[in-house]
Design an enzyme around this catalytic site. Structure first.
Site, PDB file in Angstrom:
ATOM      1  NE  ARG A 130      26.060  36.687 -65.909  1.00  0.00           N
ATOM      2  CZ  ARG A 130      26.442  37.566 -66.846  1.00  0.00           C
ATOM      3  NH1 ARG A 130      27.611  38.138 -66.771  1.00  0.00           N
ATOM      4  NH2 ARG A 130      25.637  37.836 -67.856  1.00  0.00           N
ATOM      5  CE  LYS A 152      19.990  24.570 -47.768  1.00  0.00           C
ATOM      6  NZ  LYS A 152      18.789  23.910 -47.232  1.00  0.00           N
ATOM      7  CD  GLU A 194      17.207  26.078 -36.918  1.00  0.00           C
ATOM      8  OE1 GLU A 194      17.939  25.108 -37.210  1.00  0.00           O
ATOM      9  OE2 GLU A 194      16.210  26.398 -37.597  1.00  0.00           O
ATOM     10  CE  LYS A 235      23.602  25.368 -41.983  1.00  0.00           C
ATOM     11  NZ  LYS A 235      22.534  26.346 -42.106  1.00  0.00           N
ATOM     12  CD  GLU A 245      19.148  20.894 -48.864  1.00  0.00           C
ATOM     13  OE1 GLU A 245      19.011  21.943 -49.476  1.00  0.00           O
ATOM     14  OE2 GLU A 245      18.484  20.585 -47.859  1.00  0.00           O
ATOM     15  NE  ARG A 249      23.377  22.886 -46.753  1.00  0.00           N
ATOM     16  CZ  ARG A 249      24.071  23.957 -47.107  1.00  0.00           C
ATOM     17  NH1 ARG A 249      25.175  23.796 -47.792  1.00  0.00           N
ATOM     18  NH2 ARG A 249      23.678  25.164 -46.792  1.00  0.00           N
ATOM     19  CG  ASN A 253      16.223  20.464 -44.516  1.00  0.00           C
ATOM     20  OD1 ASN A 253      16.337  21.664 -44.292  1.00  0.00           O
ATOM     21  ND2 ASN A 253      16.584  19.907 -45.646  1.00  0.00           N
ATOM     22  CG  HIS A 256      14.075  23.038 -40.796  1.00  0.00           C
ATOM     23  ND1 HIS A 256      14.684  22.610 -39.633  1.00  0.00           N
ATOM     24  CD2 HIS A 256      14.485  24.330 -40.958  1.00  0.00           C
ATOM     25  CE1 HIS A 256      15.434  23.583 -39.136  1.00  0.00           C
ATOM     26  NE2 HIS A 256      15.326  24.638 -39.917  1.00  0.00           N
ATOM     27  CG  HIS A 260      10.066  25.059 -43.978  1.00  0.00           C
ATOM     28  ND1 HIS A 260      11.018  24.589 -44.847  1.00  0.00           N
ATOM     29  CD2 HIS A 260      10.680  25.996 -43.208  1.00  0.00           C
ATOM     30  CE1 HIS A 260      12.165  25.207 -44.611  1.00  0.00           C
ATOM     31  NE2 HIS A 260      11.990  26.058 -43.619  1.00  0.00           N
ATOM     32  CG  HIS A 275      12.629  29.398 -39.063  1.00  0.00           C
ATOM     33  ND1 HIS A 275      12.095  28.566 -40.028  1.00  0.00           N
ATOM     34  CD2 HIS A 275      13.890  28.949 -38.832  1.00  0.00           C
ATOM     35  CE1 HIS A 275      13.001  27.665 -40.367  1.00  0.00           C
ATOM     36  NE2 HIS A 275      14.094  27.871 -39.663  1.00  0.00           N
TER      37      HIS A 275
END
Lengths: 377, 377
Positions: A130, A152, A194, A235, A245, A249, A253, A256, A260, A275
């Site tokens: 955990r 993330k 980026e 960032k 997010e 945040r 993106n 993105h 994506h 990417h």
């Protein structure tokens, strides 16, 4: 952009997340010095090093030796390189490797590699017992300026990219600017997309600095360290405002949502599109789409396209080799994207260079028309 | 123990976790009223109901109808009953079901069932889109008093039980005391072990109350609601002090270190030993072990054993049908348990009824001798 004194000491950027705050160290030689940096902050830990076959060949021996020199026992888990490694099956392999080494909750999982390794190892470290401690040693520009900041983690599924994962902050990030010298040019360039993104989100002066200095960033040395540090700072600021997010945040993106969809459209085939290239096309499309919606000047869209093209990045769908699914299909990839809220399409649009904003309720019909106009088929 | 007025309104227990605080409602008829309770708190959500074949047969239709009546669209994901369902493979199935239904981050995953369903659905809800909303509708006594409070989720692996998972708090828990009437006697009794545990941890008066009133708790009605509410309150207090199990929360593992080892020893075969029975034996062993270490009076150990036996729970290893691995093997299961820290064995011991404490650095040799003495083989 403010310059930083860059000497033999690495530049330190703090990600301010209260009791989950952590440091990013940026500079040359950190791969070899990692053991000492980790031991100083987390005495007595053992480590599982997660890396891929390519990075293992170049850096694993030196890295593990550095850990051993600092009395950190380690076990290595080597996965295949590439986006397809971000799967449930490989996640299970990594989890199994960590558990088999009998590491405990306070021990560390180290991601030595690019974004794929970071996402996979971070996810595993977040769910074994955990939540174990996590250290990132990003070896690609993309990972240094993007995935190593913000916690993330995730894997891909049949439904799309990064739809499964969690937020799990590292305890420490070591961004060795020297290892980037060994990157293939294409990969460095993809990561640069980026870097440019942070300028386009809300730092127009940084974008302007990049337009003037990108050759030095590519060449290495102080300009590169500065660009990476400024990206991490940018960032970190956004992440500190919105760790999970729920708001701001989403600005990260930028580029993105389109990106994506294009990655999914080529079935994550890195030979056709990596990417960062998807993000470059996505940012160019986001600016052009913003201009179409009368949100920004067409001149700004052109300026973005010009800079990305100058560094050698793709900016249009036709820059992707091979054929693409039709516009309707591309839209369906966008609609499954996790940044959808209550069925409405959410996009990051812009009022100009460094003036991006979150647009909710963008009509799907507008997106579809725009995709049709820009579709090469 | 203070009594609660129990009328037609459910008893409400708040789990105080700041911005992750949530309510547990306890009382009869909540399965049917779930739709209204959810819609009032989370308007406009859609739901994925995760349940098992047994619970689906008894309660799914009524539950889904209740959601539909409150305008909550739902999809159902039905898994096989039993501990073996807590696997990577079934986790992947549930994740796939949620994603295929195109649920969004603010939609809910509902766990309708016992601890297995709760642990699996909770884990899935914590990783789909990096964390969806989660609602627990526990249908077993064990789940109502234990797993529905505190946000622990997880699956089992070859290395042991619950070694993989995360902390993911629900938004709401609906504990319908009426559905427990349909539970097999053995299952209710197993859940009762966790009720008794709260008395043994730090509520001696509650344990005394249970010694006098356990028959009424088994019979149903107000005493049952009271016992469940007091158990939830007890657990919520510990969880609020230590959400991520870095200290006090370990007390909740009273009986669990031995219990988990025994469950692993029978390969999680529920025909031989279910979780609550393992905990019952584990609690009896923990008291006897404490007496052996001169930490508590042998009379207290006997009193614990007498009460657990009175309700029909096992208290000794020989109560488990079939043969067990030897003491060395049992110790190895304990040493892999995630409550190990830095190689030392951590146990929950006690100074007497309701006076448990966390003991670190318990010598493995003492544990081994004790296991040998108590081993039936």
């Amino acid at each position: 952009m403010t310059g930083d004194p860059v000497g033999s000491e690495p530049v330190r950027v703090e990600v301010g997340l209260g009791d989950r705050a952590y440091d990013i160290l940026i500079g040359p030689g950190l791969t070899e010095r990692a053991g000492a940096e980790i031991a100083a902050r987390m005495p007595g830990v053992r480590a599982a090093i997660v890396t891929d076959e390519n990075v293992a060949g170049a850096h694993l021996e030196a890295f593990a030796a550095g850990l051993a020199a600092a009395d950190i026992a380690s076990t290595s888990i080597v996965v295949a390189p590439g986006e397809r490694t971000k799967s449930f099956e490989r996640l299970q392999d990594v989890v199994d490797g960590i558990l088999s080494a009998r590491l405990e909750r306070r021990d560390i999982v180290v991601a030595l590699g690019g974004g794929v390794v970071g996402d996979l190892a971070g996810f595993a470290s977040g769910i074994v017992r955990r939540g174990m401690r996590f250290v990132q040693v990003p070896t690609s520009l993309l990972a240094q300026v993007d995935s190593s900041v913000g916690g993330k983690t995730g894997i891909n599924t049949a439904q799309g990219k990064n739809l499964v994962g969690l937020f799990h902050q590292p305890q420490l990030v070591l961004a060795d600017t020297g290892v980037l010298d060994t990157l293939p040019e294409r990969e460095f360039r993809a990561g640069y997309a980026e870097v440019a993104k942070y300028g386009l989100i809300d730092r127009p002066e940084f974008f302007q600095w990049l337009e003037a200095n990108w050759r030095e960033v590519f060449a290495g040395g102080q300009a590169r360290t500065q660009a990476i540090a400024e990206s991490c700072r940018a960032k970190a600021e956004v992440v500190a405002r919105d760790e999970f997010e729920t708001g701001d945040r989403a600005l990260l993106n930028l580029g993105h949502t389109f990106g994506h969809a294009l990655e999914a459209a080529v079935d994550y085939d890195g030979a056709r599109l990596v990417h960062g290239e998807g993000v470059a096309i996505g940012m160019a499309l986001a600016h052009r789409f913003s201009a179409r919606l009368n949100q920004c000047s067409p001149d700004d869209a052109t300026r973005v396209e010009r800079h990305l093209s100058a560094v050698g990045l793709p900016t249009r769908m036709q820059d992707i080799p091979g054929s693409l699914p039709d516009a309707e299909r591309l839209l369906s990839y966008i609609a499954q994207d996790k940044k959808v809220t209550r069925g409405a399409l959410t996009f990051i649009l812009t009022h100009g260079i460094g003036q991006s904003f979150v647009a909710k309720d963008v009509p799907a019909s507008e997106v579809l028309s725009f995709l049709r106009e820009n579709h090469p088929g």
